[in-house]
Design a protein around this motif. Structure first.
Motif, PDB file in Angstrom:
ATOM      1  N   TYR A 126      39.465   2.978   5.150  1.00 45.35           N
ATOM      2  CA  TYR A 126      40.671   2.971   5.981  1.00 45.35           C
ATOM      3  C   TYR A 126      41.419   4.305   5.848  1.00 45.35           C
ATOM      4  CZ  TYR A 126      45.303   1.774   7.756  1.00 45.35           C
ATOM      5  OH  TYR A 126      46.481   1.776   8.464  1.00 45.35           O
ATOM      6  N   ASP A 127      41.592   4.766   4.619  1.00 46.01           N
ATOM      7  CA  ASP A 127      42.299   6.036   4.387  1.00 46.01           C
ATOM      8  C   ASP A 127      41.553   7.208   5.031  1.00 46.01           C
ATOM      9  OD1 ASP A 127      44.275   4.747   2.934  1.00 46.01           O
ATOM     10  OD2 ASP A 127      43.282   5.076   0.995  1.00 46.01           O
ATOM     11  N   ALA A 128      40.220   7.173   4.981  1.00 46.25           N
ATOM     12  CA  ALA A 128      39.425   8.230   5.611  1.00 46.25           C
ATOM     13  C   ALA A 128      39.552   8.191   7.131  1.00 46.25           C
ATOM     14  CB  ALA A 128      37.957   8.097   5.198  1.00 46.25           C
ATOM     15  N   LEU A 129      39.607   6.978   7.672  1.00 48.88           N
ATOM     16  CA  LEU A 129      39.810   6.826   9.114  1.00 48.88           C
ATOM     17  C   LEU A 129      41.155   7.395   9.546  1.00 48.88           C
ATOM     18  CD1 LEU A 129      38.427   3.201   9.617  1.00 48.88           C
ATOM     19  CD2 LEU A 129      37.460   5.283  10.619  1.00 48.88           C
ATOM     20  N   LYS A 130      42.166   7.209   8.719  1.00 54.16           N
ATOM     21  CA  LYS A 130      43.495   7.725   9.037  1.00 54.16           C
ATOM     22  C   LYS A 130      43.505   9.249   9.121  1.00 54.16           C
ATOM     23  CE  LYS A 130      46.866   5.844   9.378  1.00 54.16           C
ATOM     24  NZ  LYS A 130      47.548   5.335  10.586  1.00 54.16           N
ATOM     25  N   ILE A 131      42.630   9.870   8.352  1.00 58.42           N
ATOM     26  CA  ILE A 131      42.565  11.333   8.350  1.00 58.42           C
ATOM     27  C   ILE A 131      41.763  11.851   9.535  1.00 58.42           C
ATOM     28  CG2 ILE A 131      41.710  13.359   7.084  1.00 58.42           C
ATOM     29  CD1 ILE A 131      42.208  11.771   4.493  1.00 58.42           C
ATOM     30  N   HIS A 132      40.592  11.237   9.792  1.00 54.74           N
ATOM     31  CA  HIS A 132      39.661  11.782  10.775  1.00 54.74           C
ATOM     32  C   HIS A 132      39.675  11.065  12.123  1.00 54.74           C
ATOM     33  CE1 HIS A 132      37.846  14.463   7.819  1.00 54.74           C
ATOM     34  NE2 HIS A 132      37.863  13.454   6.960  1.00 54.74           N
ATOM     35  N   GLU A 133      40.215   9.875  12.184  1.00 52.85           N
ATOM     36  CA  GLU A 133      40.299   9.136  13.447  1.00 52.85           C
ATOM     37  C   GLU A 133      41.705   8.538  13.610  1.00 52.85           C
ATOM     38  OE1 GLU A 133      37.978   8.925  15.704  1.00 52.85           O
ATOM     39  OE2 GLU A 133      36.079   9.417  14.710  1.00 52.85           O
ATOM     40  N   PRO A 134      42.755   9.344  13.523  1.00 55.30           N
ATOM     41  CA  PRO A 134      44.122   8.793  13.518  1.00 55.30           C
ATOM     42  C   PRO A 134      44.488   8.078  14.803  1.00 55.30           C
ATOM     43  CG  PRO A 134      44.156  11.191  13.772  1.00 55.30           C
ATOM     44  CD  PRO A 134      42.750  10.825  13.419  1.00 55.30           C
ATOM     45  N   ASN A 135      44.044   8.599  15.944  1.00 50.23           N
ATOM     46  CA  ASN A 135      44.390   7.968  17.217  1.00 50.23           C
ATOM     47  C   ASN A 135      43.695   6.625  17.401  1.00 50.23           C
ATOM     48  OD1 ASN A 135      46.088  10.134  18.669  1.00 50.23           O
ATOM     49  ND2 ASN A 135      44.315  11.275  17.963  1.00 50.23           N
ATOM     50  N   LEU A 136      42.470   6.532  16.905  1.00 47.87           N
ATOM     51  CA  LEU A 136      41.746   5.254  16.975  1.00 47.87           C
ATOM     52  C   LEU A 136      42.442   4.204  16.122  1.00 47.87           C
ATOM     53  CD1 LEU A 136      39.360   3.448  17.708  1.00 47.87           C
ATOM     54  CD2 LEU A 136      38.056   4.540  15.860  1.00 47.87           C
ATOM     55  N   VAL A 137      42.800   4.561  14.893  1.00 44.33           N
ATOM     56  CA  VAL A 137      43.495   3.618  14.019  1.00 44.33           C
ATOM     57  C   VAL A 137      44.836   3.208  14.616  1.00 44.33           C
ATOM     58  CG1 VAL A 137      44.521   3.304  11.735  1.00 44.33           C
ATOM     59  CG2 VAL A 137      42.366   4.538  11.954  1.00 44.33           C
ATOM     60  N   GLU A 138      45.528   4.176  15.200  1.00 46.87           N
ATOM     61  CA  GLU A 138      46.833   3.885  15.851  1.00 46.87           C
ATOM     62  C   GLU A 138      46.640   2.892  16.988  1.00 46.87           C
ATOM     63  OE1 GLU A 138      51.014   4.576  16.285  1.00 46.87           O
ATOM     64  OE2 GLU A 138      49.629   5.271  14.736  1.00 46.87           O
ATOM     65  N   ARG A 139      45.596   3.115  17.786  1.00 51.21           N
ATOM     66  CA  ARG A 139      45.343   2.231  18.925  1.00 51.21           C
ATOM     67  C   ARG A 139      45.018   0.800  18.474  1.00 51.21           C
ATOM     68  NH1 ARG A 139      40.463   1.135  21.313  1.00 51.21           N
ATOM     69  NH2 ARG A 139      39.424   3.022  20.542  1.00 51.21           N
ATOM     70  N   LEU A 140      44.334   0.692  17.327  1.00 54.77           N
ATOM     71  CA  LEU A 140      43.943  -0.622  16.815  1.00 54.77           C
ATOM     72  C   LEU A 140      45.039  -1.292  16.009  1.00 54.77           C
ATOM     73  CD1 LEU A 140      40.246   0.146  15.743  1.00 54.77           C
ATOM     74  CD2 LEU A 140      41.047  -0.987  17.813  1.00 54.77           C
ATOM     75  N   GLY A 141      46.199  -0.639  15.916  1.00 57.28           N
ATOM     76  CA  GLY A 141      47.338  -1.259  15.238  1.00 57.28           C
ATOM     77  C   GLY A 141      47.349  -1.089  13.737  1.00 57.28           C
ATOM     78  N   GLY A 142      46.591  -0.104  13.234  1.00 60.65           N
ATOM     79  CA  GLY A 142      46.522   0.110  11.790  1.00 60.65           C
ATOM     80  C   GLY A 142      47.617   1.003  11.267  1.00 60.65           C
TER      81      GLY A 142
END
Length: 447
Positions: free
Chosen positions: A431-447
């Protein structure tokens, strides 16, 4: 031969010339139109080249054909440029004034993504190229140079067919009083076997073959027959009907609808031109119509993710000039905000109050489990994320992930061999790695 909607554009209406491409024919410039308040592209002949008069005639013919074939999926031509290129003080020159496509082409997109686009976008591109080519053929025209670099992309990644320099009136729909040159050109890796014959005259089945190779290139993200010279490609595809780009890897991906798309490729590049379908056949086939709509539900997410990645690449600057992240509600968020009409603007960093709320490892792990299907489909920066996980990913698993040819395949291996047995700690780290490299995707998914 005149443009249907002829307009002459001169130096007094154009400014801010910037060369964005060049070749043996001439160059293409990005130019600002003073009155329209927008950028246009101008394709200009090289001054002083041999056979200049013939090339000037060919350029005017190309503009005419583009105008004749004008439709939603063909690049729009605005008129003819006539001027002295005041920026350089050169002699009078001519060019074609067209829409400027800042998103580039399918070829440049493949390079920017380091592979093929997401599947929903791939299927939409396949359909839109077929629609554009069908319209072209309905006008009795053969494009004769269909390849990734000649399929341009609009701001929201819809396709626009371009470069009609090799287009000819099809001999299959000619009246007896119309004469064609029979000139054969184009990129040889997209040419059908019969086109290597010096007596060949262009017909619509030429474009159908090129479409089949183009589909393979879009799906694989690769160039057909890499490093093979003209003589070898000519020899192989002319003598061996089975010598075509390999499809085994595509079939093994088991993506919904992909097997049917591979069947379409193979029918288009059939050795016998009479056995190839027409674009009208393709677009009227109920199975293929269903095939093209297979991934419609994911198209908005796919376009959003691709545009976000492209804009991120364009906006990257040294760290001392632009801060890369800020904190909002306990989450890192990229400054690479996409202002796109089909998607809501993300909140800007300086307009959101800072919160100290953070997610627990349990909540992060639950997010990774709950969003598994979407993450496998949409994550693109897989290897960067795997590198963030470090020793949590076993060396053997790392090799398996690296060997996968698609981001989806890489994510499936990561879930299967690392996340399934890694427990809460590993999932929280993902999850933390996703926040760094895929921030817009995580934002879209409500993370």
């Amino acid at each position: 031969m005149a443009l249907i909607n002829r307009q002459i554009l001169r130096d007094d209406s154009l400014e801010k010339w910037e060369e964005i491409g060049s070749g043996g024919f001439g160059c293409v410039c990005k130019v600002r139109h003073k009155d329209w308040m927008c950028d246009v592209a101008v394709k200009i002949l090289k001054d002083g080249t041999s056979h200049f008069m013939l090339k000037e005639k060919a350029l005017c013919e190309e503009a005419y054909l583009m105008d004749l074939a004008s439709c939603e999926f063909v690049l729009r031509v605005h008129g003819i440029y006539e001027g002295s290129l005041s920026r350089s003080g050169s002699s009078m020159q001519k060019g074609i004034v067209m829409d400027y496509m800042r998103r580039g082409s399918i070829e440049s997109l493949q390079k920017d993504l380091s592979g093929p686009p997401p599947w929903p976008l791939t299927f939409r591109m396949a359909r839109e190229v077929a629609l554009g080519m069908n319209f072209l053929h309905s006008k009795g025209l053969v494009h004769q140079d269909l390849k990734p670099s000649n399929v341009l992309l609009s701001d929201d990644l819809h396709v626009k067919l371009a470069d009609f320099g090799l287009s000819r009136v099809s001999t299959s729909v000619l009246n007896s009083n119309i004469v064609t040159t029979g000139e054969v050109g184009g990129s040889f890796k997209y040419m059908p076997p019969e086109a290597f014959d010096l007596s060949y005259k262009p017909v619509r089945s030429f474009d159908i073959y090129s479409y089949g190779i183009l589909l393979w290139s879009i799906c694989s993200g690769k160039e057909p027959y890499p490093d093979a010279p003209y003589s070898l490609v000519k020899l192989l595809i002319s003598r061996n009907p089975e010598q075509r780009p390999p499809c085994d890897d595509l079939v093994e991906m088991r993506v919904e609808g992909l097997a049917k798309l591979v069947d379409l490729m193979k029918s288009c590049w059939h050795h016998n031109p009479k056995q190839r379908p027409t674009f009208k056949d393709i677009l009227e086939d109920k199975e293929i119509v269903c095939l093209f709509s297979t991934h419609n539900k994911g198209i908005h997410h796919a376009v959003y993710e691709v545009l976000t990645k492209l804009d991120r690449q364009c906006s990257e600057q040294p760290p001392n000039l632009v801060p890369s992240i800020c904190t909002t509600q306990g989450r890192k968020m990229s400054n690479d905000i996409v202002d796109h009409p089909k998607f809501p603007m993300a909140p800007k960093c300086d307009s959101v109050s800072v919160s100290t709320t953070t997610m627990s490892d349990f909540e992060k792990a639950k997010f990774v489990d709950d969003k598994r299907v979407v993450l496998i489909q949409d994550v693109s920066e897989v290897m960067a994320i795997v590198d963030e996980l470090g020793d949590m990913v076993h060396k053997e698993t790392y090799s398996r992930i690296e060997a996968e040819k698609t981001a989806q395949g890489q994510m499936r291996v990561l879930y299967r061999y690392t996340l399934r047995s890694g427990g809460k700690k590993v999932k929280a780290a993902l999850y933390d790695a996703l926040k760094i490299h895929e921030p817009n995707l995580v934002e879209r998914l409500g993370g």
